[in-house]
Design an enzyme around this catalytic site. Structure first.
Site, PDB file in Angstrom:
ATOM      1  N   ASN A 123      49.414 -13.121  46.514  1.00 47.11           N
ATOM      2  CA  ASN A 123      48.606 -12.226  45.722  1.00 47.11           C
ATOM      3  C   ASN A 123      49.728 -11.554  44.220  1.00 47.11           C
ATOM      4  OD1 ASN A 123      45.860 -10.516  46.968  1.00 47.11           O
ATOM      5  ND2 ASN A 123      47.423  -8.826  47.134  1.00 47.11           N
ATOM      6  N   SER A 148      57.269  -9.730  62.249  1.00 48.82           N
ATOM      7  CA  SER A 148      56.984 -10.886  60.934  1.00 48.82           C
ATOM      8  C   SER A 148      58.360 -10.053  60.446  1.00 48.82           C
ATOM      9  CB  SER A 148      56.065 -10.468  60.132  1.00 48.82           C
ATOM     10  OG  SER A 148      56.048 -11.182  59.139  1.00 48.82           O
ATOM     11  N   GLU A 163      49.991   2.692  55.406  1.00 51.69           N
ATOM     12  CA  GLU A 163      49.112   1.312  54.869  1.00 51.69           C
ATOM     13  C   GLU A 163      49.370   0.653  56.037  1.00 51.69           C
ATOM     14  OE1 GLU A 163      48.573   0.672  50.405  1.00 51.69           O
ATOM     15  OE2 GLU A 163      48.633  -0.828  51.491  1.00 51.69           O
ATOM     16  N   CYS A 196      48.043  -4.627  46.605  1.00 49.76           N
ATOM     17  CA  CYS A 196      48.823  -4.462  47.977  1.00 49.76           C
ATOM     18  C   CYS A 196      49.691  -5.398  48.619  1.00 49.76           C
ATOM     19  CB  CYS A 196      47.705  -4.146  48.594  1.00 49.76           C
ATOM     20  SG  CYS A 196      47.240  -2.370  48.097  1.00 49.76           S
ATOM     21  N   LEU A 238      59.432 -17.019  55.182  1.00 53.72           N
ATOM     22  CA  LEU A 238      60.496 -18.327  54.504  1.00 53.72           C
ATOM     23  C   LEU A 238      60.065 -18.187  53.195  1.00 53.72           C
ATOM     24  CD1 LEU A 238      62.323 -20.043  55.928  1.00 53.72           C
ATOM     25  CD2 LEU A 238      60.879 -22.013  56.161  1.00 53.72           C
TER      26      LEU A 238
END
Ligand code: SF4
Length: 362
Positions: free
Chosen positions: A307, A208, A109, A350, A232
């Site tokens: 999420n 990241s 994705e 997701c 973190l």
């Protein structure tokens, strides 16, 4: 982000259109193809020169080839190693794509986020992920494979083409741990940063990581000014171990040293991503540990919205608590931003991609 199949999406979708990628042909195969199309032998070198330029994503750009040859190639071949299999369009204008790798049909994705005429793209570096972070849907499905540099770069290409906009920044925050695929990640960064009409400045290319210390140290020695973000999520070792088990072997004390070293070497400020989770990392001791981790160092904290995953006990902290965390960090002199979730209509189940993307201010 969760691995999906094309039929599983919501919102608008378009069918996959997969053709062979011309870039994956050998010299001999390319010569055969051009020969079959009636091109003269010197065209092979011309086409190879175009294919070597990563920004070339269209046969129309190959301006020294006859139009008929360009059209014949375009009918038969793609220049991209990935193709859009499905698209979800958010109410806020962002688009999430399921793309299919031409080489083996693997799905990953990526996301395009337009804002004031600028376009940010978030790419995946792996199909699935081996890191198993407790708050991430992708971590639940495990790792399928690492992507090639070309597959990473071509995600940017398909998003750019779909929006018809220049890409102003790219964040490597989709599926996968970029530093578990370091060489391809760095090669992709360099392709995107290569001089040309579509070049993206190094400071607008952000990687990241969960905190793989040897790679952070390696990254800090790369000559380019690429940007670093750290997931973190807790400055308390036991909590971080529970949330992010794969980086248990890289303790916070050593991570702190590596980040100080990164800031010293690069004069750049790493971003710390922190998703407040009710009763887990939003307690007073947790927040004080976060303050201690940040105070006196070059950093910026992004408080991002968790999420919720189906069946997970992890819930986002209430908004008032998030504001209190921000206030405490700022009282300690730590620059902190609360990132409001957007695009939730396309991000449900997701993982953290959307929040982390916005957490970087895109
Ligand atoms: S948050 Fe990132 S590193 Fe952790 S499991 Fe998900 S994709 Fe992998």
């Amino acid at each position: 982000m969760a691995n999906e199949n094309p039929s599983g999406g919501t919102g608008s979708a378009q069918g996959a259109h997969m053709v062979s990628n011309l870039r994956e042909l050998s010299h001999e195969e390319l010569a055969d193809v051009l020969g079959e199309l009636g091109a003269q032998a010197f065209r092979v070198k011309q086409v190879e020169e175009w294919l070597a330029r990563p920004e070339v994503q269209s046969f129309d750009a190959m301006t020294n080839l006859p139009k008929a040859l360009r059209e014949a190639l375009a009918e038969r071949y793609s220049l991209s190693s990935v193709a859009i299999a499905a698209t979800r369009v958010s109410k806020d204008g962002s688009r999430k794509y399921l793309v299919k790798c031409a080489s083996d049909g693997t799905y990953v994705e990526c996301v395009g986020l337009p804002s004031s005429g600028r376009l940010s793209v978030c790419v995946s570096t792996q199909a699935g992920c081996a890191m198993g972070c407790a708050f991430c849907a992708t971590g639940r499905s495990g790792l399928s494979r690492s992507l090639t540099a070309r597959e990473i770069v071509d995600q940017v290409g398909v998003v750019r083409a779909d929006f018809g906009l220049r890409v102003s920044s790219v964040v490597f925050m989709g599926q996968g741990e970029p530093f578990a695929n370091y060489d391809a990640t760095l090669a992709a960064l360099r392709i995107l940063n290569a001089p040309g009409p579509k070049t993206i400045g190094a400071r607008h290319l952000t990687v990241s990581t969960c905190g793989i210390i040897p790679r952070i140290r390696q990254f800090s020695k790369e000559p380019e000014q690429f940007t670093l973000a750290i997931s973190l999520h807790s400055a308390v070792q036991a909590t971080r171990n529970a949330l992010m088990p794969a980086v248990r072997k890289y303790p916070l004390t050593r991570l702190h040293e590596a980040l100080q070293d990164y800031a010293w070497r690069t004069h750049r400020r790493p971003t710390y991503e922190f998703a407040p989770i009710e009763g887990v990392n939003d307690t007073t001791p947790e927040v004080e540990a976060l303050v201690d981790f940040c105070v006196g160092t070059l950093c910026h904290v992004n408080l991002i919205h968790l999420n919720e995953l189906e069946g997970s006990p992890l819930k986002p902290s209430p908004a008032a608590r998030v504001r209190a965390i921000q206030a405490r960090l700022e009282r300690a002199g730590v620059e902190t931003t609360i990132r409001e979730p957007r695009g939730q209509d396309i991000e449900a189940a997701c993982g953290q991609l959307r929040q982390r993307l916005e957490g970087m201010g895109f």
